[in-house]
Design a protein around this motif. Structure first.
Motif, PDB file in Angstrom:
ATOM      1  N   THR A  37      63.762  89.196  74.327  1.00  0.00           N
ATOM      2  CA  THR A  37      63.874  90.029  73.168  1.00  0.00           C
ATOM      3  C   THR A  37      64.443  89.186  72.215  1.00  0.00           C
ATOM      4  N   ARG A  38      65.510  88.437  72.303  1.00  0.00           N
ATOM      5  CA  ARG A  38      66.013  87.461  71.305  1.00  0.00           C
ATOM      6  C   ARG A  38      64.968  86.597  70.760  1.00  0.00           C
ATOM      7  N   ARG A  39      64.382  85.932  71.645  1.00  0.00           N
ATOM      8  CA  ARG A  39      63.373  85.000  71.022  1.00  0.00           C
ATOM      9  C   ARG A  39      62.222  85.487  70.267  1.00  0.00           C
ATOM     10  N   PHE A  40      61.799  86.637  70.712  1.00  0.00           N
ATOM     11  CA  PHE A  40      60.583  87.055  69.929  1.00  0.00           C
ATOM     12  C   PHE A  40      60.997  88.284  68.893  1.00  0.00           C
ATOM     13  N   GLU A  41      62.506  88.485  68.802  1.00  0.00           N
ATOM     14  CA  GLU A  41      63.076  89.435  67.977  1.00  0.00           C
ATOM     15  C   GLU A  41      62.192  90.945  68.077  1.00  0.00           C
ATOM     16  N   VAL A  42      62.199  91.284  69.352  1.00  0.00           N
ATOM     17  CA  VAL A  42      61.532  92.632  69.349  1.00  0.00           C
ATOM     18  C   VAL A  42      62.323  93.507  70.483  1.00  0.00           C
ATOM     19  N   SER A  43      61.986  94.528  70.811  1.00  0.00           N
ATOM     20  CA  SER A  43      62.801  95.470  71.591  1.00  0.00           C
ATOM     21  C   SER A  43      62.426  95.095  73.133  1.00  0.00           C
ATOM     22  N   ARG A  44      63.335  95.673  74.075  1.00  0.00           N
ATOM     23  CA  ARG A  44      62.928  95.434  75.443  1.00  0.00           C
ATOM     24  C   ARG A  44      61.623  96.069  75.845  1.00  0.00           C
ATOM     25  N   THR A  45      61.131  97.220  75.404  1.00  0.00           N
ATOM     26  CA  THR A  45      60.035  97.860  75.677  1.00  0.00           C
ATOM     27  C   THR A  45      58.775  97.071  75.092  1.00  0.00           C
ATOM     28  N   THR A  46      58.991  96.213  73.999  1.00  0.00           N
ATOM     29  CA  THR A  46      57.714  95.431  73.752  1.00  0.00           C
ATOM     30  C   THR A  46      57.627  94.272  74.625  1.00  0.00           C
ATOM     31  N   VAL A  47      58.676  93.705  75.111  1.00  0.00           N
ATOM     32  CA  VAL A  47      58.754  92.598  76.149  1.00  0.00           C
ATOM     33  C   VAL A  47      58.252  93.284  77.450  1.00  0.00           C
ATOM     34  N   ARG A  48      58.513  94.346  77.757  1.00  0.00           N
ATOM     35  CA  ARG A  48      58.045  94.685  79.087  1.00  0.00           C
ATOM     36  C   ARG A  48      56.337  95.022  78.920  1.00  0.00           C
ATOM     37  N   GLN A  49      56.096  95.517  77.560  1.00  0.00           N
ATOM     38  CA  GLN A  49      54.759  95.595  77.602  1.00  0.00           C
ATOM     39  C   GLN A  49      54.034  94.326  77.763  1.00  0.00           C
ATOM     40  N   ALA A  50      54.451  93.309  77.413  1.00  0.00           N
ATOM     41  CA  ALA A  50      53.780  92.064  77.250  1.00  0.00           C
ATOM     42  C   ALA A  50      53.705  91.546  78.608  1.00  0.00           C
ATOM     43  N   LEU A  51      54.937  91.675  79.182  1.00  0.00           N
ATOM     44  CA  LEU A  51      54.994  91.227  80.650  1.00  0.00           C
ATOM     45  C   LEU A  51      53.843  91.838  81.585  1.00  0.00           C
ATOM     46  N   ASP A  52      53.744  93.231  81.414  1.00  0.00           N
ATOM     47  CA  ASP A  52      52.910  94.081  82.081  1.00  0.00           C
ATOM     48  C   ASP A  52      51.399  93.503  81.862  1.00  0.00           C
ATOM     49  N   GLU A  53      51.088  93.091  80.699  1.00  0.00           N
ATOM     50  CA  GLU A  53      49.857  92.308  80.280  1.00  0.00           C
ATOM     51  C   GLU A  53      49.672  91.164  81.065  1.00  0.00           C
ATOM     52  N   LEU A  54      50.581  90.272  80.929  1.00  0.00           N
ATOM     53  CA  LEU A  54      50.495  89.165  81.831  1.00  0.00           C
ATOM     54  C   LEU A  54      50.119  89.388  83.245  1.00  0.00           C
ATOM     55  N   SER A  55      50.824  90.491  83.826  1.00  0.00           N
ATOM     56  CA  SER A  55      50.730  90.896  85.039  1.00  0.00           C
ATOM     57  C   SER A  55      49.083  90.995  85.341  1.00  0.00           C
ATOM     58  N   ARG A  56      48.685  92.005  84.658  1.00  0.00           N
ATOM     59  CA  ARG A  56      47.330  92.424  84.473  1.00  0.00           C
ATOM     60  C   ARG A  56      46.127  91.248  84.220  1.00  0.00           C
ATOM     61  N   GLN A  57      46.633  90.126  83.845  1.00  0.00           N
ATOM     62  CA  GLN A  57      45.815  88.987  83.685  1.00  0.00           C
ATOM     63  C   GLN A  57      46.069  87.879  84.755  1.00  0.00           C
ATOM     64  N   GLY A  58      46.991  88.552  85.723  1.00  0.00           N
ATOM     65  CA  GLY A  58      46.974  87.608  86.831  1.00  0.00           C
ATOM     66  C   GLY A  58      47.735  86.391  86.862  1.00  0.00           C
ATOM     67  N   LEU A  59      48.605  86.338  85.774  1.00  0.00           N
ATOM     68  CA  LEU A  59      49.447  85.054  85.318  1.00  0.00           C
ATOM     69  C   LEU A  59      50.947  85.184  85.878  1.00  0.00           C
ATOM     70  N   ILE A  60      51.357  86.333  86.267  1.00  0.00           N
ATOM     71  CA  ILE A  60      52.681  86.627  86.489  1.00  0.00           C
ATOM     72  C   ILE A  60      53.033  87.509  87.714  1.00  0.00           C
ATOM     73  N   SER A  61      54.000  87.676  88.520  1.00  0.00           N
ATOM     74  CA  SER A  61      54.225  88.741  89.191  1.00  0.00           C
ATOM     75  C   SER A  61      55.734  89.247  88.914  1.00  0.00           C
ATOM     76  N   THR A  62      56.054  90.250  88.810  1.00  0.00           N
ATOM     77  CA  THR A  62      57.350  90.944  88.597  1.00  0.00           C
ATOM     78  C   THR A  62      57.918  91.623  89.629  1.00  0.00           C
ATOM     79  N   HIS A  63      59.188  91.362  90.056  1.00  0.00           N
ATOM     80  CA  HIS A  63      59.749  92.110  91.114  1.00  0.00           C
ATOM     81  C   HIS A  63      61.099  92.589  90.419  1.00  0.00           C
TER      82      HIS A  63
END
Length: 240
Positions: A37-63
């Motif tokens: 959130t500090r790096r991209f100057e966005v909210s946590r909700t936006t960061v979580r949406q970005a991580l969800d997108e990366l997960s859908r693309q098969g690039l990350i796994s979130t625990h």
């Protein structure tokens, strides 16, 4: 399209580039939500949406309670069509053992790939879970360009083939990949510490640069309990 969607897609694209370039290596943990959130100057909700997108693309796994880990292992050619996703083991880091790194002459492989060079850089690696269980055996063959001539002696840049190739001006932009199943041969079974004849996924990928020249051929044996086939189809939504 709402502004927030544009934000999370932009963040996902930035992080995807860092993952695919090797800046964020397989098994490494992404910075936490607060840091992002500090790096991209966005909210946590936006960061979580970005991580969800990366997960859908098969690039990350979130625990939950642990974090997000890079599961991309270099096998996908792009974000929209690929076949493999390395499944993180409860967020555990997967290590890489280099079994072989040397220069060899192989006229048969040169003919098979349709390249003039008969000298190749040979790199054999094994991916291993923290408790010592091998989950992948990868055999890379790279036409030995002058900029790579000393790599078998000095080793990979930061232990990364992707970074080593990039430093030599070699970047894969497209290619072909084949997937199937194969019983383990005796030597493979011994390396992987599995029964001879056990069935594993087998892939062969030929990556090419923008000029069409072969950058790398890699043949992989993958534990089917840790890897899965993923194919995209249909039209992909584009940012507006």
């Amino acid at each position: 399209m709402p502004k927030q969607v544009l934000k999370h897609q932009r963040i996902a694209r930035v992080l995807a580039r860092e993952i695919q370039s090797g800046t964020l290596e397989p098994g490494s943990r992404l910075p936490g939500e607060h840091a992002l959130t500090r790096r991209f100057e966005v909210s946590r909700t936006t960061v979580r949406q970005a991580l969800d997108e990366l997960s859908r693309q098969g690039l990350i796994s979130t625990h939950a309670g642990v974090g997000s880990f890079v599961t991309f292992d270099g096998s996908l050619l792009d974000n929209t069509l690929g076949w493999t996703r390395a499944l993180a083991d409860q967020g555990a880091r997967i290590t890489t053992e280099i079994l072989r790194l040397e220069a060899v002459r192989d006229a048969r492989l040169a003919e098979e790939l349709g390249v003039e060079e008969t000298e190749f850089m040979v790199l054999d690696r094994m991916r291993v879970l923290p408790e010592g269980t091998p989950v992948a055996l990868e055999r890379s063959r790279v036409p030995l360009a002058p900029a790579l001539a000393d790599v078998p002696l000095r080793g990979l840049l930061d232990d990364s083939l992707t970074k080593t190739l990039a430093a030599a001006g070699l970047r894969a932009t497209h290619g072909d990949e084949w997937a199937g199943v194969q019983p383990l041969a005796a030597d493979e079974a011994a390396l992987l510490r599995r029964p001879e004849g056990e069935t594993w996924l087998r892939t062969r990928r030929v990556s090419r640069g923008a000029d069409g020249r072969v950058v790398e051929q890699v043949t992989s044996l993958l534990d089917p309990a840790r890897f899965q086939l993923h194919l995209g189809f249909g039209e992909q939504p584009q940012p507006e």
